[in-house]
Structure formats: C-alpha cells, structure tokens
Enzyme design. Sequence first.
Site, short mmCIF file in Angstrom:
data_model
loop_
_atom_site.label_atom_id
_atom_site.label_comp_id
_atom_site.label_asym_id
_atom_site.label_seq_id
_atom_site.Cartn_x
_atom_site.Cartn_y
_atom_site.Cartn_z
N LYS A 56 -28.96 1.37 -8.92
CA LYS A 56 -28.56 0.10 -8.90
C LYS A 56 -29.69 -0.89 -8.90
O LYS A 56 -30.42 -0.79 -8.07
CB LYS A 56 -27.08 -0.13 -8.07
CG LYS A 56 -27.56 -0.33 -6.51
CD LYS A 56 -26.50 -1.21 -5.86
CE LYS A 56 -26.68 -1.34 -4.56
NZ LYS A 56 -25.95 -2.53 -3.84
N LYS B 102 -31.27 -5.90 -3.72
CA LYS B 102 -32.43 -7.00 -3.28
C LYS B 102 -33.78 -6.43 -2.82
O LYS B 102 -34.61 -6.85 -2.98
CB LYS B 102 -31.80 -7.77 -2.09
CG LYS B 102 -30.44 -8.54 -2.20
CD LYS B 102 -30.18 -9.30 -1.20
CE LYS B 102 -28.67 -9.47 -0.90
NZ LYS B 102 -27.93 -8.14 -0.36
N LYS C 113 -29.38 5.06 1.92
CA LYS C 113 -30.27 4.16 2.56
C LYS C 113 -30.91 5.00 3.58
O LYS C 113 -32.19 4.61 3.94
CB LYS C 113 -29.41 2.94 3.27
CG LYS C 113 -28.84 2.06 2.18
CD LYS C 113 -28.73 0.46 2.51
CE LYS C 113 -28.60 -0.08 1.26
NZ LYS C 113 -28.10 -1.11 1.18
N1 AQP Z 1 -26.22 -4.15 -8.63
C1 AQP Z 1 -25.14 -4.72 -8.41
N2 AQP Z 1 -24.21 -4.70 -9.41
C2 AQP Z 1 -22.97 -5.26 -9.04
N3 AQP Z 1 -22.53 -5.64 -7.90
C3 AQP Z 1 -23.74 -5.74 -6.78
N4 AQP Z 1 -23.55 -5.88 -5.62
C4 AQP Z 1 -24.86 -5.83 -5.10
N5 AQP Z 1 -25.48 -5.39 -5.93
C5 AQP Z 1 -25.02 -5.22 -6.86
C6 AQP Z 1 -22.28 -6.87 -5.09
O1 AQP Z 1 -22.75 -7.92 -4.39
C7 AQP Z 1 -21.83 -7.96 -3.23
C8 AQP Z 1 -22.91 -8.13 -1.84
O2 AQP Z 1 -23.59 -6.87 -1.76
P1 AQP Z 1 -24.64 -7.06 -0.50
O3 AQP Z 1 -25.85 -7.77 -0.95
O4 AQP Z 1 -24.23 -7.39 0.79
O5 AQP Z 1 -24.99 -5.70 -0.41
P2 AQP Z 1 -25.60 -4.42 -1.14
O6 AQP Z 1 -24.57 -4.12 -2.02
O7 AQP Z 1 -26.13 -3.40 -0.42
O8 AQP Z 1 -26.85 -5.10 -2.01
P3 AQP Z 1 -28.09 -4.90 -2.16
O9 AQP Z 1 -28.56 -5.86 -3.01
O10 AQP Z 1 -28.23 -3.35 -2.59
O11 AQP Z 1 -28.98 -5.16 -0.74
P4 AQP Z 1 -29.96 -4.21 -0.05
O12 AQP Z 1 -30.97 -3.87 -1.02
O13 AQP Z 1 -30.18 -5.16 1.22
O14 AQP Z 1 -29.33 -3.00 0.66
C9 AQP Z 1 -21.14 -6.67 -2.95
O15 AQP Z 1 -20.04 -7.01 -3.59
C10 AQP Z 1 -21.89 -5.71 -3.91
O16 AQP Z 1 -20.82 -4.66 -4.55
#
Ligand code: AQP
Length: 340
Positions: A201, A204, A118
């Site tokens: 991956k 969001k 990040k």
């Molecule tokens: N691509 C993914 N595949 C499987 N699991 C996922 N999770 C997130 N993306 C995937 C799971 O969703 C839960 C919540 O995650 P989060 O949204 O709090 O944090 P993150 O993993 O950092 O999600 P993002 O979408 O990547 O957010 P941003 O872009 O804002 O940083 C967790 O259990 C995660 O494993």
Amino acid sequence: MTAAKFTPRVFSGIKPSGGLTLGNYLGAIKRWVDMQGDAFETIYCAVDLHAITVWQDPAELRNSTREIAAALIASGIDTERSILFNQSQVPAHAELSWIFNCVARVGWMNRMTQFKDKAGKNTEKVSLGLYAYPALMAADILLYHATHVPVGEDQKQHVELTRDIAAKFNNDFKTEFFPLTTPVIEGPATRVMNLRDGSKKMSKSGQSDMERINMTDDADTIAKKFRKARTDPEPLPETLDGLKGRPEARNLVDIYAGLSGKTSEQVITEFAGAGWGRFKPALADLAVDKLAPISTEMSRLMADPAEIDRIMGRGAERAEEIAQPILKKTYDIVGLLRSR
Ligand code: AQP
C-alpha cells in the site's frame, strides 16, 4: 445488539507520522468530507498518540499534527459542523485505552497483520505501544460511542477488533454500553497502492518518495511520479476483468476513479484500448486539478499556526464534552471508585 439506540456518529483519525499521501486523501479525507451532513455527527482527529508508537522528532510531530488540520480544512472539513482536534488534548483517549488493554486478549493482538507488517522480524525491539495500538484505536472510537468509522481497507481488521473489545466489555459487565461500530469502506480507492510496487500500500513512511503522491507535491512532481509509476506494457483493456493479475494498472485506474468521482468500470470504458502514454498524463492532470487547490490552501493555513492551534483547542473542548460522561460511566461500570 445493534447500534440502533446510539446517536449516529462518525469518528475517524489520521496519524501525524509524516506528510499526507494520496492514499490518506482518497481512503479517508475525501470520504470524511462527504460524510458531513445531517445523517451523522462527525468527529475527526489527528491521532498523535498513535504516531509516537514509532519515534517521531518532536518539532516534526507538532508540524505534521498541524498539517493534518490544514489538510482537512483545505479539503472541505467544516470545523463548525465537524469536531476537529488532536488526540493528546483529550486525555480520556489514553484513560479508556488502559481499560481496553485489560479487556483485549494478547491472542487478538497477535493476529493483527499491521503489527506484523510494521514490526517485521524485529518484534522484540519495537515499542510496546505499537503492539497495543489497536486497543488505543478502539478507545478513540468507543469514547464517542461512534457508530460508523470511515477507513481505508488497511484499517478494517482494527475496526473489527474494536467490535470484539466492545462485545467483550459488554458481555463481561452484563451491559449494552458500547456500540458495535460499523467500518465504512466504500468507493474505488479504499486501498491505494505504492506506485513502484502494486503489492504494497501507499504509505507516508514508505522508503522512497517516488512510491507515493504527497498531498503537497507540486504539478511537476506529480506528473513525474505518475510517468515513472510501474506498469506493464499492455494497453488498458475493455473491461475491469482484463485488469486481473495487473495490480499496478488496476491501481492507477482506481486512483483515477477515486479522484474523478467515477466508478472504475466507467474509467475503463472511457480509456478502453488506451496506452500509458495517454492514460498517465490524463491521470496526472486530474490529480493536479484536484490536489493543487488543496495544497495552496494548506500552505495558506499553515502560515498561521496559532489559528490552527486555536481551532484544535476548541475542537478538543467539544470532543471532551462528549467523551467525559462516557469515560465516567465506563469507570462506574468497571467499579473504579470515584470520590471527587
Ligand atoms: N494507501 C492507502 N489507501 C487507502 N487508504 C489509506 N489510508 C492510509 N493509507 C491508505 C487511510 O488513511 C487513514 C489514516 O491512516 P493513518 O495515516 O493514520 O495510518 P496508516 O494507514 O498506517 O497510514 P500510513 O500512511 O501507512 O502511515 P505510516 O506509514 O506512518 O504507518 C486510515 O483510514 C487509513 O485506512
């Protein structure tokens, strides 16, 4: 020490940092719903304090927080059986997090791959909160003595760090107060990948909306995104082994498996030899079939924000009943004077 003496309890959270994706649904939400039952107490949280580790527009943050509640309820979280709330309404998360900032070592944080991803080359300019994020996540989990945390593959390292923090705390204070929490990473879609680049991956906050399926996308958008998803020219093989070195193809098969409740092996058997002209529309139909009712229900719930806020407030009260005695005992163990 095992977690055997602790009440079987699940905690997990999602950051309100934008619209929810199919990755959130398959990696987290769908599995949270399945974990409700007699085996565990279940606590689910919109982790808004994590979201602000990068700047969020205040109105959008409030809206995304409510959207998480709506998505969870629409997907099948029962707010009587499970506790559902947003993190900042229980200040004990932030309090325990400070104590864990003093337990965790800088060297541990330096090894966190999500921070490196990040922050990129910008490590001097990102917030201190983004760096300390894993200590807050440890507090989220250990504040409830959670024994199990269902997460996607991307969060495994943070749950392992949570175990390290619990073990160091227990060792430093000669206690067995915190459990060594087990990460639960199960199913065919624990790492849903970006539709345009199978090495990243699905997130969001990824740059292009075409990279991800949002839980609120309509049928046409879902069909278009899968149609344009990057693949290779080969048809689907007879066995999963044949998908080695084909990350984009593997991703679409795993998504199909996650949505259908089948294994990836079963999906390959069903579609052996099929070209993308057959597989992609079948995948789009399946995704619409699963997501459309959830998205319709989310819209209905979002039309009544006061009711969502009431549910989250009540959830926060229930969460606090579990958290406060654990926080108080932590202060006692550490030696912080409490005289009122
Ligand atoms: N691509 C993914 N595949 C499987 N699991 C996922 N999770 C997130 N993306 C995937 C799971 O969703 C839960 C919540 O995650 P989060 O949204 O709090 O944090 P993150 O993993 O950092 O999600 P993002 O979408 O990547 O957010 P941003 O872009 O804002 O940083 C967790 O259990 C995660 O494993």
